[in-house]
Design a protein around this motif. Sequence first.
Motif, PDB file in Angstrom:
ATOM      1  N   CYS A   9       0.858  -1.213   0.102  1.00  0.00           N
ATOM      2  CA  CYS A   9       0.076   0.031   0.175  1.00  0.00           C
ATOM      3  C   CYS A   9       0.845   1.348  -0.036  1.00  0.00           C
ATOM      4  N   CYS A  10       0.684   2.048  -0.916  1.00  0.00           N
ATOM      5  CA  CYS A  10       1.456   3.224  -1.127  1.00  0.00           C
ATOM      6  C   CYS A  10       0.721   4.194  -1.966  1.00  0.00           C
ATOM      7  N   ASP A  11       1.275   5.162  -2.232  1.00  0.00           N
ATOM      8  CA  ASP A  11       0.534   6.378  -3.042  1.00  0.00           C
ATOM      9  C   ASP A  11       0.796   5.811  -4.619  1.00  0.00           C
ATOM     10  N   THR A  12      -0.194   6.297  -5.257  1.00  0.00           N
ATOM     11  CA  THR A  12      -0.256   6.051  -6.808  1.00  0.00           C
ATOM     12  C   THR A  12       1.061   6.525  -7.498  1.00  0.00           C
ATOM     13  N   GLY A  13       1.759   5.628  -8.367  1.00  0.00           N
ATOM     14  CA  GLY A  13       2.749   5.799  -9.257  1.00  0.00           C
ATOM     15  C   GLY A  13       3.873   6.001  -8.504  1.00  0.00           C
ATOM     16  N   VAL A  14       4.086   5.182  -7.557  1.00  0.00           N
ATOM     17  CA  VAL A  14       5.498   5.311  -6.800  1.00  0.00           C
ATOM     18  C   VAL A  14       6.406   4.191  -7.339  1.00  0.00           C
ATOM     19  N   GLY A  15       5.635   3.037  -7.890  1.00  0.00           N
ATOM     20  CA  GLY A  15       6.490   2.093  -8.510  1.00  0.00           C
ATOM     21  C   GLY A  15       6.330   0.686  -7.819  1.00  0.00           C
ATOM     22  N   LYS A  16       5.289   0.638  -7.152  1.00  0.00           N
ATOM     23  CA  LYS A  16       4.837  -0.937  -6.390  1.00  0.00           C
ATOM     24  C   LYS A  16       4.889  -2.040  -7.376  1.00  0.00           C
ATOM     25  N   SER A  17       3.947  -1.656  -8.406  1.00  0.00           N
ATOM     26  CA  SER A  17       4.017  -2.995  -9.530  1.00  0.00           C
ATOM     27  C   SER A  17       5.534  -3.060 -10.001  1.00  0.00           C
ATOM     28  N   SER A  18       6.033  -2.117 -10.209  1.00  0.00           N
ATOM     29  CA  SER A  18       7.380  -2.616 -10.842  1.00  0.00           C
ATOM     30  C   SER A  18       8.419  -3.189  -9.766  1.00  0.00           C
ATOM     31  N   ILE A  19       8.297  -2.888  -8.461  1.00  0.00           N
ATOM     32  CA  ILE A  19       9.099  -3.607  -7.534  1.00  0.00           C
ATOM     33  C   ILE A  19       8.594  -5.058  -7.414  1.00  0.00           C
ATOM     34  N   VAL A  20       7.317  -5.436  -7.324  1.00  0.00           N
ATOM     35  CA  VAL A  20       6.642  -6.659  -7.450  1.00  0.00           C
ATOM     36  C   VAL A  20       7.084  -7.298  -8.539  1.00  0.00           C
ATOM     37  N   CYS A  21       7.025  -6.936  -9.803  1.00  0.00           N
ATOM     38  CA  CYS A  21       7.423  -7.594 -11.072  1.00  0.00           C
ATOM     39  C   CYS A  21       8.598  -8.059 -11.106  1.00  0.00           C
ATOM     40  N   ARG A  22       9.630  -7.067 -10.356  1.00  0.00           N
ATOM     41  CA  ARG A  22      11.063  -7.343 -10.638  1.00  0.00           C
ATOM     42  C   ARG A  22      11.329  -8.659  -9.581  1.00  0.00           C
ATOM     43  N   PHE A  23      10.725  -8.485  -8.537  1.00  0.00           N
ATOM     44  CA  PHE A  23      10.755  -9.520  -7.545  1.00  0.00           C
ATOM     45  C   PHE A  23      10.329 -10.931  -7.917  1.00  0.00           C
ATOM     46  N   VAL A  24       9.115 -11.012  -8.473  1.00  0.00           N
ATOM     47  CA  VAL A  24       8.415 -12.057  -8.924  1.00  0.00           C
ATOM     48  C   VAL A  24       8.991 -12.685 -10.179  1.00  0.00           C
ATOM     49  N   GLN A  25       9.255 -11.858 -11.154  1.00  0.00           N
ATOM     50  CA  GLN A  25       9.548 -12.498 -12.368  1.00  0.00           C
ATOM     51  C   GLN A  25      10.923 -12.002 -12.979  1.00  0.00           C
ATOM     52  N   ASP A  26      11.867 -11.305 -12.189  1.00  0.00           N
ATOM     53  CA  ASP A  26      12.937 -10.771 -12.545  1.00  0.00           C
ATOM     54  C   ASP A  26      13.080 -10.062 -13.709  1.00  0.00           C
ATOM     55  N   HIS A  27      12.266  -9.221 -13.775  1.00  0.00           N
ATOM     56  CA  HIS A  27      12.169  -8.383 -15.072  1.00  0.00           C
ATOM     57  C   HIS A  27      11.834  -6.970 -14.617  1.00  0.00           C
ATOM     58  N   THR A  59      -1.814  -3.355  -4.528  1.00  0.00           N
ATOM     59  CA  THR A  59      -2.995  -2.379  -4.660  1.00  0.00           C
ATOM     60  C   THR A  59      -2.602  -1.203  -5.521  1.00  0.00           C
ATOM     61  N   ALA A  60      -3.747  -0.663  -5.914  1.00  0.00           N
ATOM     62  CA  ALA A  60      -3.632   0.524  -6.787  1.00  0.00           C
ATOM     63  C   ALA A  60      -3.119   1.951  -6.310  1.00  0.00           C
ATOM     64  N   GLY A  61      -3.184   1.823  -4.892  1.00  0.00           N
ATOM     65  CA  GLY A  61      -2.511   3.106  -4.452  1.00  0.00           C
ATOM     66  C   GLY A  61      -3.808   3.927  -3.810  1.00  0.00           C
ATOM     67  N   GLN A  62      -4.902   3.538  -4.062  1.00  0.00           N
ATOM     68  CA  GLN A  62      -6.390   4.223  -3.629  1.00  0.00           C
ATOM     69  C   GLN A  62      -6.563   4.056  -2.323  1.00  0.00           C
ATOM     70  N   GLU A  63      -7.024   4.897  -1.456  1.00  0.00           N
ATOM     71  CA  GLU A  63      -7.492   4.796  -0.133  1.00  0.00           C
ATOM     72  C   GLU A  63      -8.422   3.673  -0.119  1.00  0.00           C
ATOM     73  N   ARG A  64      -9.648   3.756  -0.811  1.00  0.00           N
ATOM     74  CA  ARG A  64     -10.757   2.964  -1.036  1.00  0.00           C
ATOM     75  C   ARG A  64     -10.450   1.576  -1.134  1.00  0.00           C
ATOM     76  N   VAL A  65      -9.193   1.296  -2.019  1.00  0.00           N
ATOM     77  CA  VAL A  65      -8.774  -0.140  -2.172  1.00  0.00           C
ATOM     78  C   VAL A  65      -8.092  -0.636  -0.891  1.00  0.00           C
ATOM     79  N   ARG A  66      -7.498   0.237  -0.040  1.00  0.00           N
ATOM     80  CA  ARG A  66      -6.566  -0.209   1.110  1.00  0.00           C
ATOM     81  C   ARG A  66      -7.713  -0.775   2.213  1.00  0.00           C
ATOM     82  N   SER A  67      -9.254   0.016   2.311  1.00  0.00           N
ATOM     83  CA  SER A  67      -9.894  -0.225   3.066  1.00  0.00           C
ATOM     84  C   SER A  67     -10.859  -1.503   3.015  1.00  0.00           C
TER      85      SER A  67
END
Length: 71
Positions: A9-27, A59-67
């Motif tokens: 969970c973090c703000d939108t556009g900070v790179g959460k998906s990029s970090i997950v992709c790098r960890f899971v797929q090494d890409h 998550t998408a970084g939106q407060e509603r998704v977190r809840s």
Amino acid sequence: LSAVRVLKCCDTGVGKSSIVCRFVQDHFDHNISPTIGASFMTKTVPCGNELHKFLIWDTAGQERVRSELRW
């Protein structure tokens, strides 16, 4: 096999998906699409004589998704 739950969970556009992709797929993808809602990925990692399975919610970084997410 132990399970490790990770919720990103973090703000939108900070790179959460990029970090997950790098960890899971090494890409790393410079043109990764924004997450809508949430995505889920897993990765099993050996550590010594044990296996650890990471269960990752991105998550998408939106407060509603977190809840809305509940373990």
